[in-house]
Design an enzyme around this catalytic site. Sequence first.
Site, PDB file in Angstrom:
ATOM      1  CD  GLU A  52      43.078  34.310  38.238  1.00 17.29           C
ATOM      2  OE1 GLU A  52      44.287  34.518  38.427  1.00 17.29           O
ATOM      3  OE2 GLU A  52      42.233  35.220  38.188  1.00 17.29           O
ATOM      4  CB  CYS A 209      52.575  58.661  43.930  1.00 14.54           C
ATOM      5  SG  CYS A 209      53.771  57.307  43.856  1.00 14.54           S
TER       6      CYS A 209
END
Length: 377
Positions: A52, A209
Amino acid sequence: MPLLDAVPALRADLLAWWQANGRHWIPWKLGPDGHPPGAGESLDPWPIWSAEIMLQQTQLQVVLPYWRRWIEAFPTAAALAAASEHEVLMRWQGLGYYARARRLHHGARQLLDQPWPRTVEGWLAIPGVGRSTAGSILSSAFDLPHPILDGNVKRVLTRLTASPRPPARDAAGLWLLSTALLDPHRPRAFNQALMDLGSGVCTPRNPSCGVCPWQGHCAAYAAGDPHRYPVKEAPRELPFQVIGVGVVFNDAGQVLIDQRLNEGLLGGLWEFPGGKQEPGEAIETTIVRELREELAIEAQVGEQLITVDHAYSHKKLRFVVHLCQWQRGEPQPLASQQVRWVAPVELETYPFPAANARIIAALLAHLQSQASADQAA
DNA sequence: AAGTCGTGGTC
DNA sequence: TGACCAAGACT
């Protein structure tokens, strides 16, 4: 229908998409058996914490090889805590944002002999861990319900709502939305799914999309302009500066390097000495002046070795590098942590920033060609 | 709270 | 001397 009423459907659709299309191979998200953990099952926080930190403002594909070498060298937080800062920076060399490495190092020492934090506040107390990193660690390692807000999530959420404001202008609203959407029963899977959606479907350019599980709820898609989000801040012009750099040789054939201060740009890394060219100043004069001011030495400036253009986040620099011959004066670390004479072959044992790595490559090539020329003569 | 902090991928 | 940006944090 208000977006919040659709939360159950959004969760279900995203998780179903993720089950079939998610990145289920990310190494620090796998259990000891090499498979993704079950709901509620815990993972070792150390590889996740390391990942991270590396992933802050850095793409997954760039992080992967660094992370593998890092975990091999430092299999536990205790192993990192026991390492020297020199070794830590060597392992981080080339990854950028070097304060991350030093903060992770300090954090590992801070957590020695303490249980892993299981709260946001506990992780926020660790240097280099902010709210999003804390949420990511807690959800990834312990499957605890804490939201995240990284670049992927910001892009997905600003498109979902067609937010007219740049994400930095509406951090509170985006955090609320990330919190509201998070599936409290599957936080690990949900957060990862949100990032995978942003990374693979809701991409910065040419979003797909047509395969998006949230297409039916997306305000930007409905408006026909998802590419316009997130709305960007007005870009600022980057200042441009020329830096005179000296590769200073002594009579023993060693070169002079210095370690930068821990504060500021490239903190803790080594470099060839130099500094900013002043208006109207010849670059040779710049180098002589900087060697005097920062190292208290006198040197003769010789031929140019290379020029290197390098763009940082907030400025562009051109390094004009000249070979120099030391004349007199014991080098002093007047503007650095320490200075050192080293043989050229020893340069690879020091952590250098990327621009200096190019200078080293040019130097070694120069010495090589010089040696073969001598041999021919 | 706006500025600082790296590098490489990709167009 | 390109533009833009990426699993942000710190001051």
